[in-house]
Design an enzyme around this catalytic site. Structure first.
Site, PDB file in Angstrom:
ATOM      1  N   LYS A 129      55.120  41.913  47.062  1.00  0.00           N
ATOM      2  CA  LYS A 129      54.562  42.930  47.968  1.00  0.00           C
ATOM      3  C   LYS A 129      53.901  42.203  49.123  1.00  0.00           C
ATOM      4  O   LYS A 129      53.504  41.051  48.990  1.00  0.00           O
ATOM      5  CB  LYS A 129      53.513  43.771  47.227  1.00  0.00           C
ATOM      6  CG  LYS A 129      53.265  45.115  47.843  1.00  0.00           C
ATOM      7  CD  LYS A 129      54.249  46.136  47.326  1.00  0.00           C
ATOM      8  CE  LYS A 129      54.149  47.462  48.042  1.00  0.00           C
ATOM      9  NZ  LYS A 129      54.946  48.488  47.374  1.00  0.00           N
ATOM     10  N   ASP A 169      56.501  50.490  53.146  1.00  0.00           N
ATOM     11  CA  ASP A 169      55.488  51.120  52.293  1.00  0.00           C
ATOM     12  C   ASP A 169      54.633  51.905  53.290  1.00  0.00           C
ATOM     13  O   ASP A 169      55.112  52.216  54.395  1.00  0.00           O
ATOM     14  CB  ASP A 169      54.684  50.049  51.520  1.00  0.00           C
ATOM     15  CG  ASP A 169      53.887  50.624  50.343  1.00  0.00           C
ATOM     16  OD1 ASP A 169      54.461  50.785  49.257  1.00  0.00           O
ATOM     17  OD2 ASP A 169      52.688  50.941  50.513  1.00  0.00           O
TER      18      ASP A 169
HETATM   19  N1  GLU Z   1      57.200  50.281  48.744  1.00  0.00           N
HETATM   20  C1  GLU Z   1      58.115  50.907  47.834  1.00  0.00           C
HETATM   21  C2  GLU Z   1      57.583  50.816  46.427  1.00  0.00           C
HETATM   22  O1  GLU Z   1      56.386  50.918  46.241  1.00  0.00           O
HETATM   23  C3  GLU Z   1      59.538  50.415  47.991  1.00  0.00           C
HETATM   24  C4  GLU Z   1      59.761  48.953  47.907  1.00  0.00           C
HETATM   25  C5  GLU Z   1      61.176  48.520  48.252  1.00  0.00           C
HETATM   26  O2  GLU Z   1      62.022  49.330  48.567  1.00  0.00           O
HETATM   27  O3  GLU Z   1      61.408  47.300  48.160  1.00  0.00           O
HETATM   28  O4  GLU Z   1      58.271  50.692  45.454  1.00  0.00           O
END
Ligand code: GLU
Length: 452
Positions: A129, A169
């Site tokens: 992340k 996100d």
């Molecule tokens: N931010 C999204 C999540 O919390 C998607 C992450 C992504 O697609 O890599 O899963």
């Protein structure tokens, strides 16, 4: 106390001691650890291989300066993060969050959750992340672009389709992914489509990726309801938030015959007994970039409730389903009380960790079906993995095919959580089912790959 439970307590103390002040990270670890007592009793090899210690420590954490110049010529300095949490199952994968509240602990909690979520998808993706404390609100297109370019000027060295694949996100949507991708391409001189997901459809993106998190959360909810002979058809639903996840959750609830009567933003909520007009809400939030109060001004049937969360709507109507789709810890004990009083049967998390531990306890005591984010909202990252698959084969799938894959994945996540909960003596508890199933998959891969 079993040796496994003793180790859980010791490692949790270490996590608190080594990561002071990172309360959201502590909360995410505590929630997973609470589910693991029976797993460690049955599998002492995880204790012997120090999996708990290793799984809590990110493989790599990158923090960098992001300088950029605003439209008036003033220089700003933000902080950029990428936490590469765990690569046992595949390249690090997870979104970027741009929000003024983002700290290292925020990114760590999200990265930790992502590891288990990504495992649950059954697709070959590790967990990571990133993000920044940059506040995109009120910024011009040019400012956003310069910020994204500056962020990528550092981040490019750490990412790649076989290394680490960021996506969106909160505060990062298709526009930002476009600017990030453009800068990555320029610096590396490579059209490496699979280095980022959430791209535009004409330049390597996948159909259904935009809808996937919200749609997936609703599919998961429908599966939970089916276990009790119920469904979304005819259900009254509250959705918190009005961003990407919320908008597509509302759309899918309506397609399945339910009515979403409440939505919100950080300023307040709307109650619309006729059902939220999702096209109008999308226009207000994504085109006009206005507050949700404008929705009530433009829609006769709606009432604006300033400074209250959407759970306040439960004072006005009975509620069958609640979908927290905004941000962490937004559904607390008070909200949960309002919902149980209004008769809620199911709560599923479209956002990451939106329900506080006290609220989860209260909902469970009231026998409310509860779908934790790492299972319920995994459709977003799963569709990102499908985007990577299309990029790797230089293909692009139809909407129907991709949506069908998403539906199958959500069905299988639901089945896996339910079966795992049952196997470990906690039937019907999707929290323990998700935590245990995700943990075992990652732990087994880590053991197979040795002490690294
Ligand atoms: N931010 C999204 C999540 O919390 C998607 C992450 C992504 O697609 O890599 O899963």
């Amino acid at each position: 106390m079993t040796p496994g439970s003793r180790r859980i307590a010791e490692v949790y103390d270490q996590v608190i001691g080594r990561n002071p002040g990172e309360t959201e990270f502590h909360q995410a670890v505590s929630e997973v650890f609470d589910s693991l007592h029976r797993v460690l009793a049955k599998h002492p090899e995880y204790v012997d291989a120090s999996i708990l210690e290793r799984i809590c420590e990110p493989e790599r954490q990158i923090i960098f300066r992001v300088p950029w110049t605003d439209d008036t010529g003033t220089v700003h300095i933000n902080r950029g993060f990428r936490v590469q949490y765990n690569s046992a199952l595949g390249p690090y994968k997870g979104g970027l969050r741009f929000h003024p509240t983002v700290l290292l602990g925020t990114v760590k909690f999200l990265g930790f959750e992502q590891v288990f979520k990504n495992a649950l998808t059954g697709l070959p993706i590790g967990g990571g992340k990133g993000g920044s404390d940059f506040d995109p609100k009120g910024r011009s297109e040019g400012e956003i672009m310069r910020f994204c370019q500056s962020f990528m000027t550092e981040a490019y060295r750490h990412i790649g389709d076989r290394v680490d694949v960021p996506a969106g996100d909160i505060g990062v949507g298709r526009r930002e992914i476009g600017f990030l991708f453009g800068q990555y391409k320029r610096i590396t001189n490579r059209y490496e489509s699979g280095a980022l997901t959430g791209k535009g459809i004409t330049w390597g993106g996948s159909l259904v990726r935009t809808e996937a998190t919200g749609y997936g959360t609703v599919y998961f909810t429908e599966h939970m309801l089916h276990t009790r002979g119920r469904s979304l058809d005819g259900a009254t639903v509250l959705v918190s938030g009005s961003g990407n996840v919320a908008l597509y959750a509302i759309e899918k609830v309506h397609q399945l015959g339910g009515t979403v009567v409440g939505a919100s933003d950080s300023g307040g909520s709307v109650y619309d007994p006729d059902g939220i007009d999702v096209d109008l809400l999308r226009e207000i939030k994504e085109v006009q970039r206005e507050r949700i109060s404008s929705y009530a001004e433009q829609r006769g049937s709606a009432e604006y409730i300033p400074n209250r969360q959407v759970w306040a709507v439960a004072e006005k109507t009975s509620v069958d389903v609640a979908l927290p789709c905004a941000t962490q810890n937004e559904l607390d004990e008070d909200g949960a009380k309002l919902l149980t009083k209004a008769g809620v049967a199911a709560v599923a998390e479209g956002a990451n960790m939106p329900t506080t531990p006290e609220a989860i306890r209260l909902l469970r005591e009231a026998d409310v079906l509860f779908g934790p984010g790492k299972a319920a909202n995994a459709g977003g990252v799963a569709t990102s993995a499908l985007e990577m698959q299309q990029n790797a084969t230089r293909d692009s799938w139809t909407f129907d095919h991709t949506e069908q894959r998403l539906e199958e994945i959500m069905e299988s996540i639901h089945a896996r959580c339910a079966a795992t909960a049952e196997e470990y003596g906690t039937a019907g508890d999707y929290v323990s089912g998700a935590n245990i199933a995700g943990f075992i998959q990652v732990a087994d891969a880590m053991i197979a790959q040795g002490v690294i």
